[in-house]
Design a protein around this motif. Structure first.
Motif, short mmCIF file in Angstrom:
data_model
loop_
_atom_site.label_atom_id
_atom_site.label_comp_id
_atom_site.label_asym_id
_atom_site.label_seq_id
_atom_site.Cartn_x
_atom_site.Cartn_y
_atom_site.Cartn_z
N SER A 176 39.96 23.58 40.90
CA SER A 176 40.45 23.22 42.32
C SER A 176 41.77 23.03 42.15
CB SER A 176 39.35 22.42 42.81
OG SER A 176 38.11 23.07 42.97
N GLU A 177 42.19 22.02 41.27
CA GLU A 177 43.55 21.36 41.13
C GLU A 177 44.57 22.58 40.68
OE1 GLU A 177 43.14 18.22 38.36
OE2 GLU A 177 41.85 17.17 39.55
N MET A 178 43.97 23.46 40.19
CA MET A 178 44.81 24.62 39.52
C MET A 178 45.60 25.68 40.46
SD MET A 178 43.29 25.70 36.07
CE MET A 178 42.45 24.25 34.71
N ARG A 179 44.83 25.79 41.79
CA ARG A 179 45.08 26.51 43.01
C ARG A 179 45.10 27.90 42.55
NH1 ARG A 179 46.62 23.43 47.37
NH2 ARG A 179 46.97 21.31 46.88
N THR A 180 46.04 28.51 41.83
CA THR A 180 45.99 30.02 41.62
C THR A 180 46.02 30.09 39.71
OG1 THR A 180 48.42 29.89 41.29
CG2 THR A 180 47.27 30.62 43.53
N VAL A 181 44.92 31.06 39.56
CA VAL A 181 44.64 31.46 38.04
C VAL A 181 44.66 32.78 37.61
CG1 VAL A 181 43.68 29.27 37.84
CG2 VAL A 181 42.23 31.03 37.91
N LEU A 182 45.05 33.00 36.63
CA LEU A 182 44.66 34.32 36.00
C LEU A 182 43.92 33.96 34.75
CD1 LEU A 182 47.28 37.31 35.23
CD2 LEU A 182 45.71 36.42 33.28
N LEU A 183 42.61 34.56 34.66
CA LEU A 183 41.92 34.38 33.67
C LEU A 183 41.51 35.64 32.54
CD1 LEU A 183 38.20 32.62 34.36
CD2 LEU A 183 38.63 34.31 32.39
N ALA A 184 41.69 35.26 31.36
CA ALA A 184 41.59 36.21 30.21
C ALA A 184 40.16 36.37 30.10
CB ALA A 184 42.38 35.80 28.86
N TYR A 185 39.75 37.49 30.79
CA TYR A 185 38.24 37.72 30.77
C TYR A 185 37.75 38.61 29.81
CZ TYR A 185 33.41 38.69 32.34
OH TYR A 185 31.97 38.92 32.44
N SER A 215 33.75 33.11 28.68
CA SER A 215 34.57 33.46 29.73
C SER A 215 33.59 33.72 30.98
CB SER A 215 35.57 34.59 29.28
OG SER A 215 34.72 35.68 28.70
N SER A 216 32.68 34.34 30.88
CA SER A 216 31.79 34.27 31.97
C SER A 216 31.30 33.15 32.74
CB SER A 216 30.46 35.19 31.59
OG SER A 216 30.89 36.60 31.35
N VAL A 217 31.15 32.21 32.03
CA VAL A 217 30.87 30.73 32.53
C VAL A 217 31.99 30.32 33.50
CG1 VAL A 217 30.06 28.46 32.27
CG2 VAL A 217 28.93 30.38 31.28
N LEU A 218 33.32 30.51 32.69
CA LEU A 218 34.26 30.18 33.46
C LEU A 218 34.69 30.82 34.52
CD1 LEU A 218 36.85 28.14 33.29
CD2 LEU A 218 37.86 29.87 31.64
N LEU A 219 34.73 32.35 34.51
CA LEU A 219 34.60 33.09 35.63
C LEU A 219 33.67 32.40 36.70
CD1 LEU A 219 36.22 35.37 36.61
CD2 LEU A 219 34.44 36.95 35.82
N ARG A 220 32.54 32.43 36.64
CA ARG A 220 31.72 32.04 37.57
C ARG A 220 32.19 30.59 38.29
NH1 ARG A 220 26.22 32.04 39.14
NH2 ARG A 220 25.87 30.78 40.64
N ALA A 221 32.57 29.69 37.56
CA ALA A 221 33.14 28.48 38.24
C ALA A 221 34.39 28.45 38.97
CB ALA A 221 33.37 27.51 37.09
N ALA A 222 35.20 29.64 38.41
CA ALA A 222 36.61 30.02 39.19
C ALA A 222 36.42 30.80 40.18
CB ALA A 222 37.46 30.61 38.11
N ALA A 223 35.29 31.59 40.02
CA ALA A 223 35.13 32.34 41.63
C ALA A 223 34.70 31.44 42.64
CB ALA A 223 34.05 33.44 41.24
N GLU A 224 33.78 30.52 42.15
CA GLU A 224 33.29 29.53 43.29
C GLU A 224 34.25 28.75 43.89
OE1 GLU A 224 29.99 27.51 42.05
OE2 GLU A 224 28.55 29.24 41.51
N GLU A 262 26.36 23.79 25.01
CA GLU A 262 26.21 23.71 26.58
C GLU A 262 26.80 24.61 27.41
OE1 GLU A 262 27.21 19.02 26.18
OE2 GLU A 262 29.04 20.30 26.14
N ILE A 263 27.80 25.82 26.94
CA ILE A 263 28.03 26.69 27.82
C ILE A 263 26.99 27.78 28.12
CG2 ILE A 263 29.71 28.72 27.90
CD1 ILE A 263 31.80 26.55 26.53
N ARG A 264 26.07 27.96 26.93
CA ARG A 264 25.26 29.10 27.02
C ARG A 264 24.07 28.30 28.13
NH1 ARG A 264 24.24 33.57 24.26
NH2 ARG A 264 26.18 33.01 22.93
N ASP A 265 23.68 27.15 27.65
CA ASP A 265 22.57 26.28 28.44
C ASP A 265 23.26 26.63 30.11
OD1 ASP A 265 21.20 25.65 26.39
OD2 ASP A 265 22.19 23.65 26.24
N LEU A 266 24.31 26.40 30.34
CA LEU A 266 24.88 26.44 31.48
C LEU A 266 24.72 27.96 32.05
CD1 LEU A 266 28.29 24.20 31.96
CD2 LEU A 266 26.05 24.30 33.57
N ALA A 267 25.07 28.93 31.46
CA ALA A 267 24.82 30.34 31.69
C ALA A 267 23.44 30.69 32.18
CB ALA A 267 25.26 31.24 30.47
N ARG A 268 22.49 30.13 31.26
CA ARG A 268 21.02 30.18 31.62
C ARG A 268 20.72 29.72 33.00
NH1 ARG A 268 16.13 29.20 27.26
NH2 ARG A 268 14.54 30.30 28.63
#
Length: 287
Positions: A24-33, A39-48, A164-170
């Motif tokens: 949220s603090e970054m405001r605008t981002v480009l994500l290497a996906y 990167s899918s968990v990161l994308l989900r968080a960034a999309a929200e 932890e990231i895999r647990d989040l994805a699940r």
């Protein structure tokens, strides 16, 4: 035991909240996906948190399978995220093709340089990748390139590990939560052996043979006329049946291999780095 599970869950929840706050603090981002779990968990968080202030970019080349690109397109579309495809040309660069121990640095330099151009043209402040805390303990010369282009790794900043990231994805019901780890096909080739499009294609074909037997996690490491197969420990016995052995040996020999070996230590990330001493790893930015 249940108490430990509750505590672990609370910790992951706190890290998830921290991750979303960072984004949220970054405001605008480009994500290497890449389409992998991280990167899918990161994308989900960034999309929200960022909505249309986010662009996901998937880099494609001979070292990236067409199936992975299809899945990446499908997931970004499901989130309503802007998605761009970037053709990278690392195999045309001598620094990469000669396959020295800093190969990954030259690959990431090519990638991040092109991502920086897109970010600047779109008025985007931050470039992100999916590196996590476990990656910081492995030999990763590409991290040096990330530093040169000011690429941030929010998963690592939020202190999230691979598990932890895999647990989040699940928990988030992401379709790739149990997806096997991804890696550039060039990582199957020993340092010092020249990387060519034909060799990369051969390795992909060999791994497809093993996957056709129902094996999800596989690496075929190329050692000249010898192919060394790595699979998860529980899958080792499956490859020892007469039918599996014959299909693999016949297929691999048709691809040009004289010898086919099954690595009894099983699949592990970065096994090609095991020949590199710790001092050299540190010197090259791996620790």
């Amino acid at each position: 035991r249940s108490c430990c599970v509750i505590i672990a869950t609370m910790q992951i929840d706190q890290k998830w909240d921290h991750l979303r706050s960072l984004l949220s603090e970054m405001r605008t981002v480009l994500l290497a996906y890449s389409g992998g779990v991280d990167s899918s968990v990161l994308l989900r968080a960034a999309a929200e948190t960022l909505g249309q202030n986010l662009i996901a970019v998937t880099a494609v080349s001979e070292t990236y399978s067409a199936e992975e690109l299809h899945l990446a397109k499908k997931f970004t579309a499901s989130l309503g995220v802007r998605h761009r495809i970037l053709q990278t040309e690392e195999l045309t660069k001598e620094e990469f093709s000669r396959n020295a121990e800093d190969r990954c640095y030259h690959c990431k330099q090519e990638l991040f340089g092109k991502l920086r151009q897109i970010a600047e043209s779109e008025g985007i402040t931050w470039i992100l990748d999916g590196s996590n805390t476990d990656d910081q303990r492995d030999y990763r010369p590409g991290r040096r390139a990330a530093g040169e282009f000011s690429v941030r790794s929010p998963l690592a900043e939020a202190d999230l590990s691979k598990q932890e990231i895999r647990d989040l994805a699940r928990r988030l019901n992401l379709p790739m939560w149990d997806k096997p780890s991804l890696a550039c096909l060039s990582s199957r080739i020993p340092y010092g052996t020249r990387i060519t499009p034909a060799l990369v294609k051969n390795i992909q074909a060999a791994e497809d043979v093993v996957r056709s037997l129902g094996i999800r996690q596989v690496r075929v490491r190329h050692h000249g006329d010898t192919a060394r197969i790595e699979v998860d420990s529980e899958d080792l016995i499956r490859l020892l049946s007469e039918d599996a052995k014959r299909r693999i040996v016949d297929s691999f020999k048709a691809l040009g291999y004289a010898y086919v070996c099954l690595d009894l230590e099983g699949y592990r990330t970065g096994s090609m780095n095991e020949v590199i001493g710790k001092e050299k790893q540190t010197a090259n930015g791996g620790l």
